[in-house]
Design a protein around this motif. Structure first.
Motif, PDB file in Angstrom:
ATOM      1  N   ARG A   1       0.452  -0.778   0.068  1.00 44.81           N
ATOM      2  CA  ARG A   1      -0.426  -0.014  -0.343  1.00 44.81           C
ATOM      3  C   ARG A   1       0.414   1.173   0.446  1.00 44.81           C
ATOM      4  NH1 ARG A   1      -3.056  -3.873   2.367  1.00 44.81           N
ATOM      5  NH2 ARG A   1      -5.077  -3.859   2.127  1.00 44.81           N
TER       6      ARG A   1
ATOM      7  N   GLU B   1      -7.401  -2.213  -7.973  1.00 40.76           N
ATOM      8  CA  GLU B   1      -6.674  -2.253  -6.655  1.00 40.76           C
ATOM      9  C   GLU B   1      -6.009  -1.319  -6.115  1.00 40.76           C
ATOM     10  OE1 GLU B   1      -7.113  -4.557  -4.732  1.00 40.76           O
ATOM     11  OE2 GLU B   1      -9.570  -4.803  -5.907  1.00 40.76           O
TER      12      GLU B   1
ATOM     13  N   LYS C   1      -7.205   1.604  -5.156  1.00 35.08           N
ATOM     14  CA  LYS C   1      -8.202   1.442  -3.826  1.00 35.08           C
ATOM     15  C   LYS C   1      -7.148   1.705  -2.750  1.00 35.08           C
ATOM     16  CE  LYS C   1     -12.003  -1.579  -5.439  1.00 35.08           C
ATOM     17  NZ  LYS C   1     -12.226  -2.742  -5.624  1.00 35.08           N
ATOM     18  N   GLU C   2      -5.838   0.772  -3.154  1.00 35.06           N
ATOM     19  CA  GLU C   2      -4.351   0.933  -2.100  1.00 35.06           C
ATOM     20  C   GLU C   2      -4.087   2.522  -1.974  1.00 35.06           C
ATOM     21  OE1 GLU C   2      -2.103  -1.511  -4.168  1.00 35.06           O
ATOM     22  OE2 GLU C   2      -3.099  -3.710  -3.489  1.00 35.06           O
TER      23      GLU C   2
ATOM     24  N   ARG D   1      -5.452   5.626  -2.579  1.00 30.39           N
ATOM     25  CA  ARG D   1      -6.522   6.026  -1.192  1.00 30.39           C
ATOM     26  C   ARG D   1      -6.654   5.444   0.496  1.00 30.39           C
ATOM     27  NH1 ARG D   1     -11.236   8.624  -3.384  1.00 30.39           N
ATOM     28  NH2 ARG D   1     -11.394   9.507  -1.689  1.00 30.39           N
ATOM     29  N   LEU D   2      -6.502   4.514   0.387  1.00 29.16           N
ATOM     30  CA  LEU D   2      -6.285   4.151   1.919  1.00 29.16           C
ATOM     31  C   LEU D   2      -5.070   4.322   2.185  1.00 29.16           C
ATOM     32  CD1 LEU D   2      -7.355   2.173   3.768  1.00 29.16           C
ATOM     33  CD2 LEU D   2      -5.924   0.634   3.227  1.00 29.16           C
ATOM     34  N   ILE D   3      -3.625   4.899   1.987  1.00 28.58           N
ATOM     35  CA  ILE D   3      -2.692   4.804   2.589  1.00 28.58           C
ATOM     36  C   ILE D   3      -3.044   6.492   2.603  1.00 28.58           C
ATOM     37  CG2 ILE D   3      -1.523   5.452   0.304  1.00 28.58           C
ATOM     38  CD1 ILE D   3      -0.630   4.208   4.237  1.00 28.58           C
TER      39      ILE D   3
ATOM     40  N   SER E   1      -6.061   8.169   2.535  1.00 27.10           N
ATOM     41  CA  SER E   1      -6.465   9.077   3.929  1.00 27.10           C
ATOM     42  C   SER E   1      -6.157   8.787   4.980  1.00 27.10           C
ATOM     43  CB  SER E   1      -7.496   7.724   3.774  1.00 27.10           C
ATOM     44  OG  SER E   1      -7.975   6.115   4.215  1.00 27.10           O
ATOM     45  N   LEU E   2      -5.229   7.594   5.082  1.00 26.44           N
ATOM     46  CA  LEU E   2      -4.290   7.604   6.629  1.00 26.44           C
ATOM     47  C   LEU E   2      -3.272   8.654   7.108  1.00 26.44           C
ATOM     48  CD1 LEU E   2      -4.038   3.477   6.727  1.00 26.44           C
ATOM     49  CD2 LEU E   2      -4.985   5.028   7.986  1.00 26.44           C
TER      50      LEU E   2
ATOM     51  N   THR F   1      -4.687  12.521   7.694  1.00 23.56           N
ATOM     52  CA  THR F   1      -6.057  12.070   8.518  1.00 23.56           C
ATOM     53  C   THR F   1      -5.169  12.851  10.390  1.00 23.56           C
ATOM     54  OG1 THR F   1      -6.746  10.052   7.914  1.00 23.56           O
ATOM     55  CG2 THR F   1      -7.039  11.042  10.307  1.00 23.56           C
TER      56      THR F   1
END
Length: 71
Positions: free
Chosen positions: A7, A49, A52-53, A55-57, A59-60, A63
């Motif tokens: 990710r 995929e 998606k990976e 976007r996840l990292i 957003s983390l 934050t």
């Protein structure tokens, strides 16, 4: 040093490609810029995929928490 993190790597590749596009545009290297943009459009489009990976990292990484207890 941490091990392999797919990710995080997808976020790094995205950043490298965006920086490369910017560098190419400044130096008027449209061919290289277009190649990098094609890669971005192909692999980082919504629904993939890698997207998606990313976007996840992303957003983390973006934050913000006000206290340690909230985290």
């Amino acid at each position: 040093m941490s091990g392999h993190n797919k990710r995080r790597n997808s976020a790094l590749v995205y950043e490298f490609l965006v920086k490369h596009v910017a560098k190419c545009l400044v130096s008027d290297d449209k061919a290289s810029s277009n190649r990098a943009l094609k890669i971005l459009k192909k692999y980082y489009r919504p629904g993939t995929e890698v997207y998606k990976e990313f976007r996840l990292i992303d957003s983390l990484a973006r934050t913000h928490v006000s206290t340690q207890a909230v985290a």
